[in-house]
Design a protein around this motif. Structure first.
Motif, PDB file in Angstrom:
ATOM      1  N   ILE A 193      72.226  47.832  76.282  1.00  0.00           N
ATOM      2  CA  ILE A 193      71.378  48.682  77.111  1.00  0.00           C
ATOM      3  C   ILE A 193      70.990  49.907  76.304  1.00  0.00           C
ATOM      4  O   ILE A 193      71.654  50.270  75.330  1.00  0.00           O
ATOM      5  CB  ILE A 193      72.072  49.107  78.431  1.00  0.00           C
ATOM      6  N   LYS A 194      69.900  50.518  76.728  1.00  0.00           N
ATOM      7  CA  LYS A 194      69.454  51.767  76.131  1.00  0.00           C
ATOM      8  C   LYS A 194      69.663  52.878  77.144  1.00  0.00           C
ATOM      9  O   LYS A 194      69.362  52.711  78.317  1.00  0.00           O
ATOM     10  CB  LYS A 194      67.974  51.707  75.758  1.00  0.00           C
ATOM     11  N   ALA A 195      70.170  53.987  76.695  1.00  0.00           N
ATOM     12  CA  ALA A 195      70.319  55.180  77.525  1.00  0.00           C
ATOM     13  C   ALA A 195      69.744  56.341  76.713  1.00  0.00           C
ATOM     14  O   ALA A 195      69.266  56.164  75.596  1.00  0.00           O
ATOM     15  CB  ALA A 195      71.783  55.411  77.865  1.00  0.00           C
ATOM     16  N   VAL A 196      69.785  57.521  77.285  1.00  0.00           N
ATOM     17  CA  VAL A 196      69.291  58.709  76.594  1.00  0.00           C
ATOM     18  C   VAL A 196      70.430  59.711  76.497  1.00  0.00           C
ATOM     19  O   VAL A 196      71.101  60.004  77.486  1.00  0.00           O
ATOM     20  CB  VAL A 196      68.091  59.330  77.347  1.00  0.00           C
ATOM     21  N   PHE A 197      70.637  60.230  75.292  1.00  0.00           N
ATOM     22  CA  PHE A 197      71.643  61.252  75.054  1.00  0.00           C
ATOM     23  C   PHE A 197      71.010  62.329  74.193  1.00  0.00           C
ATOM     24  O   PHE A 197      70.584  62.076  73.073  1.00  0.00           O
ATOM     25  CB  PHE A 197      72.863  60.642  74.353  1.00  0.00           C
ATOM     26  N   ARG A 198      70.913  63.537  74.740  1.00  0.00           N
ATOM     27  CA  ARG A 198      70.290  64.680  74.064  1.00  0.00           C
ATOM     28  C   ARG A 198      68.889  64.343  73.559  1.00  0.00           C
ATOM     29  O   ARG A 198      68.539  64.604  72.421  1.00  0.00           O
ATOM     30  CB  ARG A 198      71.174  65.176  72.916  1.00  0.00           C
ATOM     31  N   LYS A 199      68.124  63.724  74.437  1.00  0.00           N
ATOM     32  CA  LYS A 199      66.725  63.363  74.198  1.00  0.00           C
ATOM     33  C   LYS A 199      66.549  62.353  73.075  1.00  0.00           C
ATOM     34  O   LYS A 199      65.477  62.240  72.503  1.00  0.00           O
ATOM     35  CB  LYS A 199      65.878  64.608  73.937  1.00  0.00           C
TER      36      LYS A 199
END
Length: 195
Positions: free
Chosen positions: A79-85
């Motif tokens: 999966i892809k998530a977002v961490f610090r943009k």
């Protein structure tokens, strides 16, 4: 000339100091203390806004950590998530992918790291990496269904052709280092907190 000799021999009378000036604070000392205190308060009032403006804003603090639920990730999926943009890839490895990663001699790698070095104890099947190529910052393919995974079954950077294996280690192409593994911890068996 006699006048100058007479004035040179003249002594200045000593005035005895009263008890209030010898034991207590003289007027000059009080003015010095008051001036230094006022300067200190003024300096603190000047520095406080300068220092407080360097503190992170609320939106930055909100992005300092990211929680990801990993319960729904099946073996072989990512999966892809977002961490610090920036993109974050979370991949659950299959036993075959883990065996392929362990079969590679670590000393033959450009950026030597084993799969155990890149995962957490007890969760060896879960790989968490930043989705940013270490060459020039492109987003590699391979995290979504149907994307090109490169020659080693991991990730492929379409910008300049870097190939990563299933452990996110650089195997071919111009990227100098492996995909970065951010600081993360398991807050439960199904949730990780990144950051």
């Amino acid at each position: 000339m006699a006048d100058t000799a007479a004035t040179a021999n003249t002594e200045i009378p000593v005035v005895p100091a009263d008890d209030a000036t010898t034991d207590g604070v003289r007027r000059r000392d009080f003015i010095n203390i008051a001036a230094i205190s006022a300067a200190g308060v003024g300096g603190a009032a000047l520095l406080l806004p300068l220092i407080s403006q360097m503190a992170p804003s609320q939106d930055v603090l909100a992005e300092s950590t990211t929680e990801v639920d990993v319960a729904a990730i099946e073996p072989g999926q990512a999966i892809k998530a977002v961490f610090r943009k920036q993109p974050l890839f979370v991949r659950r490895l299959t036993p075959a992918e883990m065996a392929a990663a362990d079969a590679v001699p670590v000393d033959s790698l450009r950026d030597a790291a084993s799969l155990a070095d890149r995962t957490r104890e007890g969760h060896r099947d879960l790989l968490v990496t930043m989705g940013v190529c270490t060459h020039l910052g492109c987003v590699p393919l391979g995290a979504a269904e149907g994307e090109v995974k490169g020659e080693f079954g991991g990730y492929f950077c379409p910008c300049h052709g870097s190939h990563y294996d299933t452990a996110g280690r650089i195997r071919k192409g111009p990227a100098p280092t492996n995909l970065e593994v951010p600081e993360y911890a398991f807050t439960s068996d199904t949730t990780i907190t990144v950051g």
